[in-house]
Design a protein around this motif. Structure first.
Motif, PDB file in Angstrom:
ATOM      1  N   PHE A   5       0.832  -1.203   0.000  1.00 22.85           N
ATOM      2  CA  PHE A   5       0.000   0.000   0.000  1.00 22.85           C
ATOM      3  C   PHE A   5       0.863   1.247   0.000  1.00 22.85           C
ATOM      4  O   PHE A   5       1.852   1.323   0.729  1.00 22.85           O
ATOM      5  N   ILE A   8      -2.111   7.480   0.764  1.00 23.36           N
ATOM      6  CA  ILE A   8      -3.198   7.505   1.745  1.00 23.36           C
ATOM      7  C   ILE A   8      -3.724   6.094   2.019  1.00 23.36           C
ATOM      8  O   ILE A   8      -4.234   5.814   3.113  1.00 23.36           O
ATOM      9  N   LYS A  10      -1.973   3.447   2.476  1.00 22.01           N
ATOM     10  CA  LYS A  10      -1.153   2.915   3.564  1.00 22.01           C
ATOM     11  C   LYS A  10      -1.658   3.439   4.909  1.00 22.01           C
ATOM     12  O   LYS A  10      -1.730   2.696   5.892  1.00 22.01           O
ATOM     13  N   ASP A  11      -2.047   4.708   4.935  1.00 20.15           N
ATOM     14  CA  ASP A  11      -2.559   5.296   6.176  1.00 20.15           C
ATOM     15  C   ASP A  11      -3.897   4.667   6.568  1.00 20.15           C
ATOM     16  O   ASP A  11      -4.154   4.423   7.743  1.00 20.15           O
ATOM     17  N   ILE A  38     -12.200  -3.169   0.357  1.00 22.32           N
ATOM     18  CA  ILE A  38     -13.174  -2.160   0.779  1.00 22.32           C
ATOM     19  C   ILE A  38     -14.022  -2.677   1.950  1.00 22.32           C
ATOM     20  O   ILE A  38     -14.367  -1.927   2.852  1.00 22.32           O
ATOM     21  N   ILE A  39     -14.306  -3.980   1.938  1.00 29.77           N
ATOM     22  CA  ILE A  39     -15.046  -4.553   3.070  1.00 29.77           C
ATOM     23  C   ILE A  39     -14.204  -4.447   4.348  1.00 29.77           C
ATOM     24  O   ILE A  39     -14.682  -4.025   5.403  1.00 29.77           O
ATOM     25  N   PRO A  42     -13.297   0.132   4.893  1.00 35.36           N
ATOM     26  CA  PRO A  42     -14.326   0.892   4.167  1.00 35.36           C
ATOM     27  C   PRO A  42     -13.865   2.264   3.677  1.00 35.36           C
ATOM     28  O   PRO A  42     -14.329   2.745   2.654  1.00 35.36           O
ATOM     29  N   LYS A  46     -13.725   5.627  -0.514  1.00 34.09           N
ATOM     30  CA  LYS A  46     -13.873   7.050  -0.838  1.00 34.09           C
ATOM     31  C   LYS A  46     -12.826   7.533  -1.853  1.00 34.09           C
ATOM     32  O   LYS A  46     -12.888   8.650  -2.322  1.00 34.09           O
ATOM     33  N   LEU A  47     -11.865   6.698  -2.196  1.00 38.06           N
ATOM     34  CA  LEU A  47     -10.839   7.127  -3.147  1.00 38.06           C
ATOM     35  C   LEU A  47     -11.367   7.010  -4.581  1.00 38.06           C
ATOM     36  O   LEU A  47     -11.734   5.942  -5.034  1.00 38.06           O
ATOM     37  N   THR A  48     -11.408   8.152  -5.262  1.00 38.95           N
ATOM     38  CA  THR A  48     -11.999   8.211  -6.603  1.00 38.95           C
ATOM     39  C   THR A  48     -11.186   7.421  -7.620  1.00 38.95           C
ATOM     40  O   THR A  48     -11.713   6.650  -8.402  1.00 38.95           O
TER      41      THR A  48
ATOM     42  N   HIS B 149       3.714  12.386  -0.659  1.00 35.57           N
ATOM     43  CA  HIS B 149       2.796  12.079   0.443  1.00 35.57           C
ATOM     44  C   HIS B 149       3.663  11.590   1.608  1.00 35.57           C
ATOM     45  O   HIS B 149       4.147  10.467   1.583  1.00 35.57           O
ATOM     46  N   ASN B 172      -9.706  10.373 -12.950  1.00 32.93           N
ATOM     47  CA  ASN B 172     -10.539  11.468 -12.445  1.00 32.93           C
ATOM     48  C   ASN B 172      -9.931  12.128 -11.230  1.00 32.93           C
ATOM     49  O   ASN B 172      -9.301  11.469 -10.405  1.00 32.93           O
ATOM     50  N   PRO B 174      -9.495  13.472  -7.655  1.00 34.57           N
ATOM     51  CA  PRO B 174     -10.098  13.118  -6.362  1.00 34.57           C
ATOM     52  C   PRO B 174     -10.975  14.247  -5.837  1.00 34.57           C
ATOM     53  O   PRO B 174     -10.791  15.411  -6.204  1.00 34.57           O
ATOM     54  N   ASN B 175     -11.926  13.888  -5.013  1.00 32.84           N
ATOM     55  CA  ASN B 175     -12.757  14.903  -4.370  1.00 32.84           C
ATOM     56  C   ASN B 175     -11.941  15.634  -3.309  1.00 32.84           C
ATOM     57  O   ASN B 175     -10.935  15.121  -2.837  1.00 32.84           O
ATOM     58  N   GLU B 178     -10.312  14.161   0.089  1.00 33.53           N
ATOM     59  CA  GLU B 178     -10.163  12.715  -0.058  1.00 33.53           C
ATOM     60  C   GLU B 178      -8.714  12.308   0.222  1.00 33.53           C
ATOM     61  O   GLU B 178      -8.448  11.286   0.849  1.00 33.53           O
ATOM     62  N   PRO B 180      -5.174  13.991   1.708  1.00 30.38           N
ATOM     63  CA  PRO B 180      -4.644  15.194   2.349  1.00 30.38           C
ATOM     64  C   PRO B 180      -3.408  15.740   1.648  1.00 30.38           C
ATOM     65  O   PRO B 180      -2.687  15.013   0.972  1.00 30.38           O
ATOM     66  N   THR B 281     -21.747   1.265   5.049  1.00 30.76           N
ATOM     67  CA  THR B 281     -21.461  -0.159   4.840  1.00 30.76           C
ATOM     68  C   THR B 281     -22.442  -1.015   5.635  1.00 30.76           C
ATOM     69  O   THR B 281     -23.109  -0.521   6.558  1.00 30.76           O
ATOM     70  N   GLU B 283     -21.793  -3.268   7.837  1.00 32.68           N
ATOM     71  CA  GLU B 283     -21.437  -3.327   9.267  1.00 32.68           C
ATOM     72  C   GLU B 283     -21.959  -2.106  10.011  1.00 32.68           C
ATOM     73  O   GLU B 283     -22.525  -2.223  11.097  1.00 32.68           O
TER      74      GLU B 283
END
Lengths: 80, 355
Positions: A5, A8, A10-11, A38-39, A42, A46-48, B149, B172, B174-175, B178, B180, B281, B283
């Motif tokens: 990874f 971000i 990795k973080d 992702i499971i 999660p 959010k990463l596009t 990063h 694309n 990133p938002n 998303e 830092p 999710t 969970e």
């Protein structure tokens, strides 16, 4: 199967590397890997744009994976 | 050109007087005079690049000094391009330096870049990076990418002779929030020095034709491991067919504003059983959810829009209000006429107010 990874990712994962050793849980394709990650993490959803490399080559979702593959998860980074 | 000055590199096999001539004739634009821009500028200027343009609208601040080693304490408060110009002129008066005391924007990018042979993307934010990419594709200019990063960095050469572009790796933008930036995430001072110098090296290689370029290859540097990984990637042909810039690269595009509703409003509405779509999710949903809310995780939303009644108002909910915004944008594309709301602050805000 090793997954490295970067950035971000990795973080979010909290580690620079995870290993899939269990044959039954091992993902069969890049899409499958992404879904599994992702499971477990999660926040990754959010990463596009999340680039995935298999054996140092950029891989689309339909690329299949085998036990010896080394995978890198590479999000974009912006700092300068 | 003072030949004596460059003798240590002109005696180098493979570079020679020819390489030096190519540098002297070259025009390089450096976008950003910060952590990456400083090493790029310092070395291109020292090595004898004929003309350098510098684009930045920032001023030198105390928190820049640990990594932007061209600047001194006495420069604090001064414009970066002006401070850089003074230092670079003292370092090598032969270079023709033009400063652009502005950020790169959709209004000035094509005009500024058109005058140069190659661009170095030393910016610190995604909107500028995508603007540089699209401008360079339109103008058919190669550009040398570098980004950081924390302890890591990335380098590549994009759009070189119709080669792959930034969008072939990351299609694309990133938002906002998303990923830092250095201001939020922090950066070890030396890392931009390393990445910027790798960018300067690739720039010199493009200009003089020596060595193998990082075209179609992304170099990832990890400072903690001292490791370099090279990832090969291919051109996605649609990415070099860009003909004009987008209207907006900034995140706060007015067309992108998402209609929201306060969490306390939702509490009042609950008696009428509003249509609440929870996009968290499985969970998170199992752990807690609002009564009568419909669960469709964000990553399954596009495939499950059949579960939503678009003739009624749709209230999108997540934990903090971020994913529900994304969900709203996705649904708006398919159902532009529908009445969509993202619940501000999400469940966190709802629970804080209502429990």
């Amino acid at each position: 199967m090793n997954v490295l990874f970067f950035g971000i990712a990795k973080d979010i994962v909290g580690s620079s590397q995870i290993t899939f050793s269990d044959e039954f849980k091992r993902p069969n394709s890049v899409a499958d890997l992404k879904a599994q990650l992702i499971i477990s993490y999660p926040e990754l959803s959010k990463l596009t744009s999340l680039a995935v490399a298999v054996n140092s080559e950029y891989a689309e979702d339909d690329v299949s994976l085998t036990v010896d593959d080394e995978i890198a998860i590479i999000p974009p980074v912006s700092g300068g | 050109m003072n030949n004596q000055r460059y003798t240590r590199q002109t005696i180098l096999k493979g570079f020679g007087i020819e390489g030096q001539k190519k540098l002297a004739e070259a025009k390089v634009l450096v976008v950003g005079a910060g952590g990456l821009g400083v090493p790029v500028l310092t070395y291109l200027n020292a090595m004898g690049v004929g003309a350098i343009g510098i684009v930045d609208n920032d001023i030198v601040s105390l928190t820049n000094l640990h990594r932007q080693v061209l600047y001194s304490e006495s420069d604090i408060g001064q414009s970066k391009v002006k401070a850089a110009l003074k230092k670079l002129k003292a370092q090598n008066p032969n270079t023709e330096i033009v400063i652009f005391n502005t950020f790169l924007t959709t209004k000035n990018a094509l005009e500024i870049i058109a005058d140069y042979d190659i661009v170095v993307d030393a910016s610190d934010n995604f909107p500028t990076r995508y603007l540089v990419n699209d401008s360079c594709v339109i103008l058919k200019k190669p550009f040398v990418y570098g980004a950081l990063h924390g302890y890591e960095g990335q380098v590549s050469v994009f759009n070189y002779k119709d080669g792959p572009t930034y969008r072939c790796l990351f299609p694309n933008m990133p938002n906002e929030n998303e990923v830092p930036n250095c201001n939020e995430h922090g950066v070890l001072g030396i890392i931009p020095g390393i990445i910027g110098n790798l960018q300067a090296l690739e720039t010199i290689k493009v200009l003089t034709g020596i060595g193998d370029l990082l075209s179609g290859k992304l170099l990832i540097f990890d400072g903690l491991q001292q490791s370099y990984q090279k990832i090969k990637f291919k051109l996605q042909p649609e990415n070099i067919k860009i003909e004009k810039l987008q209207d907006f690269y900034e995140w706060n595009d007015p067309c992108e504003i998402v209609p929201t509703i306060e969490a306390q409003e939702i509490q009042k509405l609950l008696v009428d059983k509003p249509q609440i779509i929870d996009v968290r999710t499985i969970e998170e949903f199992k752990n807690y959810h609002l009564p009568d809310s419909v669960h469709i995780p964000l990553n399954e939303l596009k495939a499950n829009t059949g579960k939503i009644n678009f003739s009624l108002p749709v209230y999108l909910l997540c934990q903090s209000g971020k994913r529900s915004e994304t969900a709203l944008k996705q649904l708006r594309e398919q159902h532009p006429q529908s009445s969509l709301f993202s619940i501000l602050g999400g469940l966190n805000q709802y629970l804080a107010l209502c429990s």
